[in-house]
Design a protein around this motif. Structure first.
Motif, PDB file in Angstrom:
ATOM      1  N   SER C 320       8.898   6.739   6.301  1.00 19.97           N
ATOM      2  CA  SER C 320      10.178   6.346   5.744  1.00 19.97           C
ATOM      3  C   SER C 320       9.969   5.542   4.467  1.00 19.97           C
ATOM      4  O   SER C 320      10.916   5.156   3.807  1.00 19.97           O
ATOM      5  CB  SER C 320      10.997   5.573   6.767  1.00 19.97           C
ATOM      6  OG  SER C 320      10.198   4.626   7.414  1.00 19.97           O
ATOM      7  N   GLY C 321       8.727   5.294   4.143  1.00 16.76           N
ATOM      8  CA  GLY C 321       8.404   4.575   2.916  1.00 16.76           C
ATOM      9  C   GLY C 321       6.963   4.847   2.556  1.00 16.76           C
ATOM     10  O   GLY C 321       6.298   5.646   3.230  1.00 16.76           O
ATOM     11  N   ASN C 331       7.205  -2.680   4.646  1.00 16.10           N
ATOM     12  CA  ASN C 331       8.561  -3.194   4.830  1.00 16.10           C
ATOM     13  C   ASN C 331       9.163  -2.472   6.026  1.00 16.10           C
ATOM     14  O   ASN C 331       9.532  -1.311   5.954  1.00 16.10           O
ATOM     15  CB  ASN C 331       9.377  -2.925   3.561  1.00 16.10           C
ATOM     16  CG  ASN C 331      10.816  -3.413   3.691  1.00 16.10           C
ATOM     17  OD1 ASN C 331      11.290  -3.695   4.793  1.00 16.10           O
ATOM     18  ND2 ASN C 331      11.496  -3.523   2.566  1.00 16.10           N
ATOM     19  N   ASN C 333      11.880  -2.765   7.512  1.00 18.14           N
ATOM     20  CA  ASN C 333      13.328  -2.539   7.556  1.00 18.14           C
ATOM     21  C   ASN C 333      13.760  -1.223   6.921  1.00 18.14           C
ATOM     22  O   ASN C 333      14.925  -0.871   6.956  1.00 18.14           O
ATOM     23  CB  ASN C 333      14.052  -3.678   6.847  1.00 18.14           C
ATOM     24  CG  ASN C 333      13.766  -4.998   7.521  1.00 18.14           C
ATOM     25  OD1 ASN C 333      13.651  -5.049   8.741  1.00 18.14           O
ATOM     26  ND2 ASN C 333      13.611  -6.039   6.736  1.00 18.14           N
ATOM     27  N   LEU C 334      12.810  -0.553   6.319  1.00 20.31           N
ATOM     28  CA  LEU C 334      13.180   0.672   5.621  1.00 20.31           C
ATOM     29  C   LEU C 334      13.643   1.739   6.607  1.00 20.31           C
ATOM     30  O   LEU C 334      13.000   1.985   7.614  1.00 20.31           O
ATOM     31  CB  LEU C 334      11.983   1.225   4.830  1.00 20.31           C
ATOM     32  CG  LEU C 334      11.522   0.410   3.637  1.00 20.31           C
ATOM     33  CD1 LEU C 334      10.289   1.047   3.033  1.00 20.31           C
ATOM     34  CD2 LEU C 334      12.635   0.302   2.611  1.00 20.31           C
ATOM     35  N   GLN C 335      14.775   2.331   6.272  1.00 23.51           N
ATOM     36  CA  GLN C 335      15.280   3.391   7.147  1.00 23.51           C
ATOM     37  C   GLN C 335      14.814   4.766   6.693  1.00 23.51           C
ATOM     38  O   GLN C 335      14.784   5.707   7.477  1.00 23.51           O
ATOM     39  CB  GLN C 335      16.819   3.366   7.173  1.00 23.51           C
ATOM     40  CG  GLN C 335      17.403   2.127   7.833  1.00 23.51           C
ATOM     41  CD  GLN C 335      16.875   1.919   9.233  1.00 23.51           C
ATOM     42  OE1 GLN C 335      16.901   2.819  10.055  1.00 23.51           O
ATOM     43  NE2 GLN C 335      16.354   0.723   9.504  1.00 23.51           N
ATOM     44  N   ALA C 483       7.938  -5.986  -0.420  1.00 28.28           N
ATOM     45  CA  ALA C 483       9.033  -5.469   0.405  1.00 28.28           C
ATOM     46  C   ALA C 483      10.184  -4.992  -0.472  1.00 28.28           C
ATOM     47  O   ALA C 483      10.755  -3.927  -0.279  1.00 28.28           O
ATOM     48  CB  ALA C 483       9.494  -6.538   1.386  1.00 28.28           C
ATOM     49  N   LYS C 484      10.488  -5.811  -1.468  1.00 31.46           N
ATOM     50  CA  LYS C 484      11.596  -5.472  -2.365  1.00 31.46           C
ATOM     51  C   LYS C 484      11.269  -4.176  -3.129  1.00 31.46           C
ATOM     52  O   LYS C 484      12.118  -3.287  -3.274  1.00 31.46           O
ATOM     53  CB  LYS C 484      11.822  -6.634  -3.342  1.00 31.46           C
ATOM     54  CG  LYS C 484      13.004  -6.448  -4.266  1.00 31.46           C
ATOM     55  CD  LYS C 484      14.330  -6.531  -3.500  1.00 31.46           C
ATOM     56  CE  LYS C 484      15.500  -6.111  -4.390  1.00 31.46           C
ATOM     57  NZ  LYS C 484      16.681  -5.759  -3.603  1.00 31.46           N
ATOM     58  N   GLN C 486       9.316  -1.737  -2.263  1.00 34.15           N
ATOM     59  CA  GLN C 486       9.419  -0.567  -1.386  1.00 34.15           C
ATOM     60  C   GLN C 486      10.869  -0.154  -1.210  1.00 34.15           C
ATOM     61  O   GLN C 486      11.214   1.014  -1.223  1.00 34.15           O
ATOM     62  CB  GLN C 486       8.809  -0.872  -0.020  1.00 34.15           C
ATOM     63  CG  GLN C 486       7.290  -1.003  -0.058  1.00 34.15           C
ATOM     64  CD  GLN C 486       6.736  -1.539   1.248  1.00 34.15           C
ATOM     65  OE1 GLN C 486       6.897  -0.925   2.298  1.00 34.15           O
ATOM     66  NE2 GLN C 486       6.092  -2.679   1.189  1.00 34.15           N
ATOM     67  N   GLU C 487      11.720  -1.177  -1.097  1.00 34.61           N
ATOM     68  CA  GLU C 487      13.144  -0.903  -0.904  1.00 34.61           C
ATOM     69  C   GLU C 487      13.705  -0.126  -2.105  1.00 34.61           C
ATOM     70  O   GLU C 487      14.340   0.916  -1.955  1.00 34.61           O
ATOM     71  CB  GLU C 487      13.867  -2.235  -0.739  1.00 34.61           C
ATOM     72  CG  GLU C 487      15.244  -2.139  -0.160  1.00 34.61           C
ATOM     73  CD  GLU C 487      15.904  -3.518  -0.217  1.00 34.61           C
ATOM     74  OE1 GLU C 487      15.297  -4.496   0.279  1.00 34.61           O
ATOM     75  OE2 GLU C 487      17.006  -3.616  -0.794  1.00 34.61           O
ATOM     76  N   ILE C 488      13.408  -0.620  -3.298  1.00 33.04           N
ATOM     77  CA  ILE C 488      13.947   0.036  -4.498  1.00 33.04           C
ATOM     78  C   ILE C 488      13.374   1.446  -4.635  1.00 33.04           C
ATOM     79  O   ILE C 488      14.083   2.400  -4.929  1.00 33.04           O
ATOM     80  CB  ILE C 488      13.621  -0.781  -5.772  1.00 33.04           C
ATOM     81  CG1 ILE C 488      14.175  -2.187  -5.665  1.00 33.04           C
ATOM     82  CG2 ILE C 488      14.187  -0.074  -7.010  1.00 33.04           C
ATOM     83  CD1 ILE C 488      13.776  -3.076  -6.821  1.00 33.04           C
ATOM     84  N   ASP C 491      14.864   3.757  -2.269  1.00 34.70           N
ATOM     85  CA  ASP C 491      16.269   4.002  -2.598  1.00 34.70           C
ATOM     86  C   ASP C 491      16.421   4.892  -3.834  1.00 34.70           C
ATOM     87  O   ASP C 491      17.253   5.793  -3.871  1.00 34.70           O
ATOM     88  CB  ASP C 491      16.953   2.641  -2.828  1.00 34.70           C
ATOM     89  CG  ASP C 491      18.450   2.781  -2.697  1.00 34.70           C
ATOM     90  OD1 ASP C 491      18.882   3.350  -1.672  1.00 34.70           O
ATOM     91  OD2 ASP C 491      19.175   2.343  -3.614  1.00 34.70           O
TER      92      ASP C 491
END
Lengths: 298, 315, 532
Positions: C320-321, C331, C333-335, C483-484, C486-488, C491
Motif C-alpha cells: 500500500s506504500g 507509515n 496508516n497508509l491505506q 511518514a509524511k 510516504q503519504e504524499i 496520494d
C-alpha cells in the motif's frame, strides 16, 4: 491478333491449372498438405465457433491445469484455455506467414522483372544487391532488422521481406531472360505492344510457376521464422496467442505443465509441414527440373 | 582458371563493400541518436549531459555526411577495430574471439551429426527408390525441415536432462554440454542433406558408367559404395560446406536456449540490448564466414570442373 | 545442374579433413565429470560453490558495478549493514560526526591489506573515494566539500552542509575502496583489487567470475575454497540447472516455482522479504497519466491481492506504500488503493474517459485509452505480472500494449519518455537510509529521465521534506518526515506500489549457511560451507 493471343494464353493457362489439380490428386503428399492447410484455414475462419472460450480471458484460479473435460488441452499460466489460444493462433501464424510471403514475393518478382526485362545497369545493380543480401545468413539479418526496429510482428514481416526477396528476384530474372527471347514475345513487341502490356500479359504469367512453388515453401519457412523470432522475444507481444511466444512462455512450466511446451510446438510443426508437403508436391508437378536447383536454397 | 579466380576475387570487392555498408547502416536504422546511445552505454544507463552528447557527435562525425562516416568506420574495421561494446566497454573483437570457440565446436559437431545421419539415409533411399524405407525417410526429412529447432531443443532438454538426468541442461564446458545443442542443430541439417544426398545418388546411379559397372558383374553394393558414393558425395560435401554458415545461424536460437556463450547468443543479447557495435561485429562476422565459405566452395568447384568457370562467367 | 555430377577427390579430402578437425576437437574436451561427491567420509568435501544469478558479471569496476563486487565479497565497504538493516562497522571500526555536524571522521580498521598486499589506510581510501566522486554517480546528491586523511587510519569527510545519510551511502558497493593497482598506467580500470573475503581468480565478461578464498582476510576467513558466479538470465534455466546439479545456488527465482522446488528433497528453498518493491512508474509528462484522477483510477483497477496470490504463489506481500511493513520507517496508516473497479470507472469518467461507443475501450475526445507498458524479463515474474495487469485494466476499459525488453533497452525507452507505464522491481535499501531512496526516486532533481523512480514528478513539498531528512539527525523527527513523504507520494501516486518483494533463492541441500541479506547488498559467502 492481340485478342487471339490473349485468348490462347487464357485457355492454355486454364489447362495448365487443371493439369496441376489433377496431378495434385495423384501426388499424395501434396494432397495431404492441401487438405491440412484447408482444414487450418477453416479452423481459423470459424475459430469462434470451434472454441468455447475467449482465448484472452484470464482465470487465475484455474491456472496451469492439465487436460480435462472443460478444457481440452488444459489451461496456461493465466488460466486461459490453451485450445482456444492454439486455434486463434492459426489466424496469427497463417496471416503473418502469408502476408510476409506475398510481400516478399511481390518485391522479389518486381525487382526480378525489372532486372530481367530492362537489363543493363538496372540488372547489374539489382543483381549486385541480391549478391550482397545473400551474403548474410538470412536469420541473422532478419533478427537484426527486426530487433533494431523493435519487438513487433509487423517488424518481423518487414525484416523477412527485406531479406527474402532476393531468391525470387534471381529466379524471375532467369525466367524473364529466357521468355523474352521467345517468338510470341518478339512478335508482340514488333506489333507495338507496350512494356507494361508485355510484362503483365506474357512474361509475368510465364514465370509464375517457380514463383508459386517458392512461395508455398517459403510460407512454411516464414511461419517458422516468425515463431522462432517470437520465441526469442522479438516478435509478438502478450497477450497475442502467437505460437512461438506461447512456447516461450511455457518454458518455466516445463515440468509442471509440459502441455504448454508440447502443443504449440506441435501446432507449428503441423502447419509448416503442410506447406512443405504442398510446396514439395507442386515443385514436382510444375517443374521437375526445379528440384535440383531448389535444393541449393532450401 | 587464373582469370576465373581473379574475377571471382574481384567480385568480392563490391560484395564486401555492400556487406559492410549494410552492417554499418544497422545503427542508423534505430530510432534515437547514436551518440546518446553510446554515452548511455558508457555511463551504465545514466542520462548523458547535453554537452557531452554534442561533443561525441562531433567526435564521431555524426554531423558529417553519411558516406564519410561510413568511410571512417570502414577504415577502422579494416584495421581490426570494431569499436567497443556499449554494455561492457570492451573491444567487440575481443568479445567475438572469446565466443568463437563455443560456436565453432557447435557448428562442426552438428555438421558431423548431420552427415552421419543423412549420408546413409540418402543412399538407402536412393538405392531402394520408392520403397517403404524411401518414403518413410523422405517424409522424415520433411518432418525434420518443418520442426522448429527451438521446440526440438526443449523436447530434448525435457527428456535427456530433466527426465533422465543424463546431460546438462545448459552451459558451456566439456563435450557433455555440446551434445544436446549439436543434436538439435544436426538433425535439422540432416533432413536437408538427406534429401540432397538422395537426389544426387539417384542421378549418379542412372549414369552410364554405373550401369556398365553393373553390367560387368560387380556386386551391387561394391558399385554403390565404390563408384557411386564417391561421386554422389561431392555436391553433398559442397552443400555442407555452405551449410556451415547455416549451422552458424542456427546457433542463434540453440545457443540462446542452452545458454552457450557463443556468437549466436551474443548476437541475440546484443540485439536485445541495442548494443550496436556488438551487433555490427556479429553481423560482419557471420557475413564474412558466409562470403568466404562460398568463395572457397566456388573456387574448388571451378578447379574441379572447367565448365563451371564459363557458366559462372556468364551469370 | 551439372555440378551435381562432377568432381574429384579433393572435395572428399575436404570432408576427411573436416572429420579429423572435429574428432580432434572432441578429443581435446575430456568430459568434465564431477569428482565423486563425498563418497568416502574420510575425503574432505570439496568446498566449491556455483551460484547462478540473473545478472551477468559485465564489469567489475566498483564505480559502476559496486553492487556486484560487494555481493560476491571482492570488496568491503567502510560501513556495513547487518541483517537487521543497521549500520555497523566495516572497514571503519567507528565513526563520529563533529559538533557542527559537517565533519564525519572514520577510524579505519588497522592491518587490513588489499589483495595485492598493499595496506589499506586513510590515504588509500581517500584516493578511492575521490575516484568515485570523479567517475561515478554515487555522490552526485551528496554535498561533499573534501575528503581528508588526518592520520594513517583516520579519514575525514567534510560536507558543505549537514548530510545525515552519508554513512548509509558509504555502505553501497560503489564506495568500496580498491587498491591503486586496480588501474593501469593510463588511469583506466584494469582489474579488481579489493579487500574482501574473496579474490578474483578469473573472469569471463558477461558470463562468469571465479573467486578464490582470501586467506589473509582481516575478518572471518571463508570456508569455501572457490566460488563460481555465473550469469544465467533465464529463471527457468537456473531452476533446471539447480535440479540437475549444475548449480549449487539459484538466485532470484519466481515465487511460482517454490512448490515444485520444495517437493525436491535435494533442494532447500529460502524465501526472504527484502527491501525491494515491484512498482509501476507512470509517465506524468504526457496524457493520460498527467491527470491525478487517472492515476488513482488505474491504482484502483489493479487487484494487487490477486497478483500476489496467483503469480507470486502467495509468497509476496501486496503493497500500500513504498516500504514493506517490516521496516522501521514504514507509515502504517497508509491505506493504499484497494481493488475497486467501480471507483476506477467513476474516476476515469470524471476525467473525461468514457466508453462512448460500447467498444469496451474508454475514450476521451475520440481518442482511445491505449497505453504502453514496458518491462523486462530478467526478473521472471514481471512479464506475467504485466499480462495480468493488462487483463485487469481491460476491465476498466483501458488497453495496455506490453513490450518486454532487455533491462537496458527498457531503461532507454524510459529515458526517452517513450512509455506510459514501466513495470520494474525497485530496490529501496542498497543504502539503508530511506532518505537516499526518496532522494533518487522522488526529488524533482532526479525525476527528469534517468533512474528508476518517478518520471516527471515535480512536487515542491516533497523536495523540501526530502532535503529536511538529509539535514536532520534526530530519528523521531526523520521518521515523521518519512511518514509524511510516504503519504504524499502514495496520494499523488507518480509510482504505483504493487507488492513487496520476497526473494526466492534455492540451494542444493548440502549448502549450509546461505542467508539472503534483506538489502541484497551482500551474499556473505564467508558464512557458507558445503556439508551435511
Amino acid at each position: 491478333m492481340r485478342g487471339v493471343l490473349t485468348g490462347d494464353r487464357y485457355v492454355w493457362q486454364k489447362k495448365r491449372l487443371n493439369r496441376t489439380f489433377s496431378a495434385l490428386k495423384e501426388n499424395k503428399l501434396a494432397a495431404v498438405g492441401l487438405i491440412i492447410i484447408s482444414v487450418l484455414v477453416l479452423m481459423a475462419v470459424f475459430a469462434p465457433l470451434i472454441t468455447l472460450r475467449d482465448p484472452y480471458e484470464q482465470n487465475l484460479e484455474i491456472r496451469l491445469t492439465g487436460s480435462n473435460e472443460k478444457y481440452l488441452m488444459g489451461t496456461d499460466q493465466f488460466g486461459r484455455c490453451l485450445f482456444s489460444r492454439l486455434i486463434y493462433g492459426i489466424r496469427i501464424s497463417l496471416t503473418t506467414g502469408v502476408i510476409s510471403a506475398v510481400l516478399t514475393m511481390g518485391i522479389g518478382v518486381f525487382t526480378g522483372l525489372l532486372a530481367g526485362y530492362f537489363g543493363g545497369i538496372m540488372d547489374e545493380l539489382i543483381m549486385r544487391i541480391t549478391d550482397i543480401v545473400l551474403s548474410f545468413p538470412s536469420i541473422v539479418l532478419t533478427l537484426v532488422i527486426a530487433g533494431v526496429l523493435g519487438p513487433d510482428l509487423k517488424n518481423i514481416i518487414i525484416a523477412l521481406a527485406a531479406v527474402g526477396w532476393t531468391k525470387y528476384a534471381r529466379v524471375v530474372r532467369g525466367s524473364v531472360l529466357s521468355i523474352k527471347e521467345q517468338e510470341y514475345v518478339e512478335s508482340a513487341k514488333a506489333l507495338g505492344a507496350s512494356d507494361i502490356y508485355l510484362l503483365c500479359r506474357h512474361i509475368l504469367p510465364n514465370c509464375m510457376g517457380p514463383v508459386i512453388v517458392i512461395m508455398t515453401l517459403s510460407i512454411g519457412g516464414a511461419i517458422l521464422s516468425i515463431a522462432g523470432l517470437s520465441f526469442l522475444g522479438l516478435g509478438a507481444q502478450p497477450p497475442t496467442p502467437e505460437w512461438g511466444m506461447m512456447l516461450n512462455q511455457g518454458v518455466p512450466f516445463m515440468r509442471r505443465a509440459p502441455h504448454l511446451t508440447i502443443f504449440p510446438g506441435l501446432a507449428i510443426m503441423i502447419t509448416v509441414l503442410a506447406f512443405n508437403f504442398l510446396g514439395d508436391g507442386l515443385r514436382d508437378i510444375m517443374d521437375p527440373r526445379l528440384k535440383s536447383k531448389l535444393f541449393q536454397k532450401f | 582458371m587464373l582469370r576465373y579466380l581473379l574475377r571471382r576475387i574481384l567480385m568480392l570487392v563490391p560484395i564486401l563493400l555492400g556487406v559492410t555498408l549494410i552492417t554499418f547502416s544497422t545503427m542508423h536504422l534505430a530510432p534515437g541518436d547514436p551518440a546518446e546511445l553510446i554515452l548511455r552505454g558508457r555511463l551504465g544507463g545514466a542520462d548523458p549531459p547535453r554537452q557531452a552528447v554534442e561533443e561525441l557527435r562531433e567526435e564521431m562525425g555524426l554531423n558529417i555526411p553519411f558516406y564519410v562516416q561510413y568511410g571512417k568506420w570502414l577504415k577502422k574495421v579494416i584495421q581490426g577495430d570494431l569499436g567497443n561494446s556499449f554494455r561492457t566497454g570492451r573491444p567487440v573483437l575481443t568479445e567475438l574471439l572469446s565466443r568463437f570457440p563455443a560456436t565453432l565446436e557447435l557448428a562442426l559437431l552438428s555438421t558431423l551429426i548431420s552427415l552421419g545421419i543423412a549420408v546413409p539415409v540418402g543412399i538407402i533411399s536412393a538405392v531402394k527408390r520408392n520403397s517403404f524405407l524411401d518414403i518413410f525417410s523422405m517424409i522424415g526429412a520433411l518432418l525434420g525441415v518443418s520442426m522448429p529447432n527451438f521446440w526440438l531443443a526443449l523436447l530434448l532438454m525435457m527428456f535427456f536432462s530433466l527426465k533422465l538426468g543424463l546431460l546438462p541442461v545448459a552451459g558451456y564446458g566439456g563435450f557433455r554440454y555440446l551434445v544436446l545443442p549439436a543434436v538439435t542443430l544436426g538433425t535439422g541439417m540432416a533432413a536437408m542433406v538427406a534429401r540432397l544426398m538422395r537426389s544426387s545418388m539417384l542421378e549418379i546411379i542412372s549414369q552410364d558408367y554405373i550401369l556398365t559397372a553393373k553390367a560387368k558383374g560387380l556386386p551391387y553394393y561394391r558399385v554403390i559404395t565404390g563408384h557411386a558414393l564417391k561421386n554422389a558425395l561431392i555436391p553433398v560435401v559442397t552443400y555442407v560446406g555452405l551449410q556451415l554458415g547455416w549451422a552458424l545461424e542456427g546457433a542463434v536460437i540453440v545457443e540462446s536456449i542452452f545458454a552457450r556463450p557463443g556468437i549466436g547468443r551474443y548476437l541475440h543479447e546484443s540485439v536485445f540490448a541495442r548494443d550496436f557495435p556488438a551487433i555490427q561485429g556479429c553481423v560482419l562476422f557471420f557475413a564474412l564466414v558466409f562470403v568466404f565459405s562460398n568463395l572457397i566452395v566456388d573456387i574448388s568447384y571451378a578447379y574441379l570442373n572447367p565448365r563451371i568457370r564459363y557458366e559462372k562467367g556468364m551469370e | 545442374m551439372s555440378r551435381l555430377t562432377s568432381g574429384k577427390n579433393v572435395l572428399l579430402l575436404l570432408l576427411l579433413v573436416m572429420c579429423l578437425l572435429i574428432s580432434g576437437c572432441g578429443g581435446n574436451k575430456v568430459p568434465q565429470e564431477k569428482s565423486a561427491e563425498g563418497e568416502s567420509p574420510q575425503e574432505k568435501i570439496p568446498q566449491e560453490l556455483v551460484i547462478g544469478s540473473p545478472w551477468t558479471p559485465k564489469e567489475l569496476d566498483p564505480v559502476s558495478a559496486g553492487w556486484l563486487v560487494l555481493r560476491i565479497g571482492l570488496v568491503d565497504t567502510l560501513v556495513a549493514i547487518d541483517y537487521d538493516i543497521n549500520l555497523v562497522p566495516g572497514l571503519a571500526k567507528s565513526w563520529e560526526i563533529s559538533s557542527d555536524e559537517l565533519e564525519w571522521t572514520f577510524k579505519l580498521e588497522e592491518g587490513v591489506k588489499f589483495h595485492d598486499g598493499t595496506p589499506l589506510n586513510a590515504e588509500a581510501v581517500k584516493w578511492s573515494l575521490e575516484r568515485v566522486m570523479e567517475k561515478g554517480t554515487l555522490f552526485k546528491d551528496v554535498p561533499i566539500k573534501s575528503i581528508e586523511a588526518r592520520g594513517d587510519y583516520t579519514l575525514t569527510i567534510v560536507t558543505e552542509e549537514l548530510f545525515a545519510p552519508l554513512a548509509a551511502i558509504l555502505a553501497k558497493g560503489e564506495a568500496a575502496p580498491v587498491s591503486k593497482n586496480s588501474l593501469d598506467a593510463n588511469g583506466e580500470f584494469k582489474e579488481i583489487i579489493g579487500t574482501g573475503p574473496f579474490m578474483l581468480s578469473s573472469w569471463i565478461p558477461d558470463q562468469e567470475a571465479v573467486l578464490v578464498r582470501n586467506d589473509d582476510y582481516w575478518g572471518k576467513i571463508p570456508t569455501l575454497d572457490k566460488v563460481v558466479y555465473k550469469g544465467i538470465p533465464e529463471a527457468a534455466t537456473r531452476i533446471m540447472m539447480l535440479e540437475n546439479k549444475e548449480l549449487d545456488v539459484a538466485q532470484i527465482l519466481p515465487a511460482d516455482a517454490v512448490e515444485q522446488l520444495e517437493a525436491n528433497p535435494e533442494i532447500k528453498v529460502y524465501t526472504k522479504p527484502i527491501l525491494r518493491s515491484r512498482v509501476i512508474v507512470l509517465n506524468m509528462l504526457r496524457e493520460p497519466f498527467n491527470d491525478l484522477r487517472v492515476r488513482k483510477a488505474v491504482n484502483h483497477a489493479i487487484d494487487r491481492e490477486s497478483i500476489v496470490k496467483h503469480i507470486m504463489a502467495g509468497v509476496d506481500v501486496a503493497a500500500s506504500g513504498p516500504f514493506p511493513p517490516t521496516t522501521p520507517w514504514v507509515n502504517k496508516n497508509l491505506q493504499g488503493y484497494p481493488y475497486d473497479l467501480e471507483k476506477a470507472k467513476t474516476l476515469l469518467a470524471e476525467a473525461g474517459w468514457k466508453d462512448s461507443d460500447n467498444s469496451g475501450i474508454i475514450k476521451k475526445d475520440g481518442k482511445p485509452f491505449t497505453v504502453d507498458l514496458i518491462t523486462y524479463s530478467t526478473r521472471a515474474e514481471l512479464p506475467p505480472m504485466a499480462e495480468v495487469i493488462q487483463d485487469q485494466l481491460k476491465k476498466a476499459g483501458i488497453q495496455v500494449n506490453i513490450q518486454v525488453l532487455e533491462t537496458g533497452a527498457a531503461q532507454s525507452l524510459r529515458e526517452e519518455g517513450k512509455f506510459d507505464m514501466y513495470l520494474l522491481a525497485r530496490n529501496l535499501g542498497f543504502a539503508p537510509d530511506p532518505s537516499y531512496y526518496l532522494m533518487s526516486d522522488f526529488h524533482s532533481k532526479n525525476t527528469g529521465g534517468k533512474g528508476w523512480g518517478a518520471y516527471g514528478f515535480n512536487n515542491k513539498h516533497v523536495d523540501e521534506l526530502i532535503e529536511l531528512t538529509q539535514r536532520t539527525t534526530n530519528l523521531q523527527e526523520r521518521k515523521k518526515y518519512f511518514a509524511k513523504l510516504q503519504e504524499i507520494i502514495v496520494d499523488e501516486t507518480p509510482v504505483m506500489f504493487l507488492n513487496h518483494y520476497v526473494n526466492v533463492t534455492a540451494v542444493r541441500s548440502n549448502v549450509q549457511g546461505y542467508n539472503e541479506h534483506p538489502t541484497e547488498s551482500c551474499f556473505h559467502l564467508e558464512n557458507i560451507y558445503i556439508g551435511e
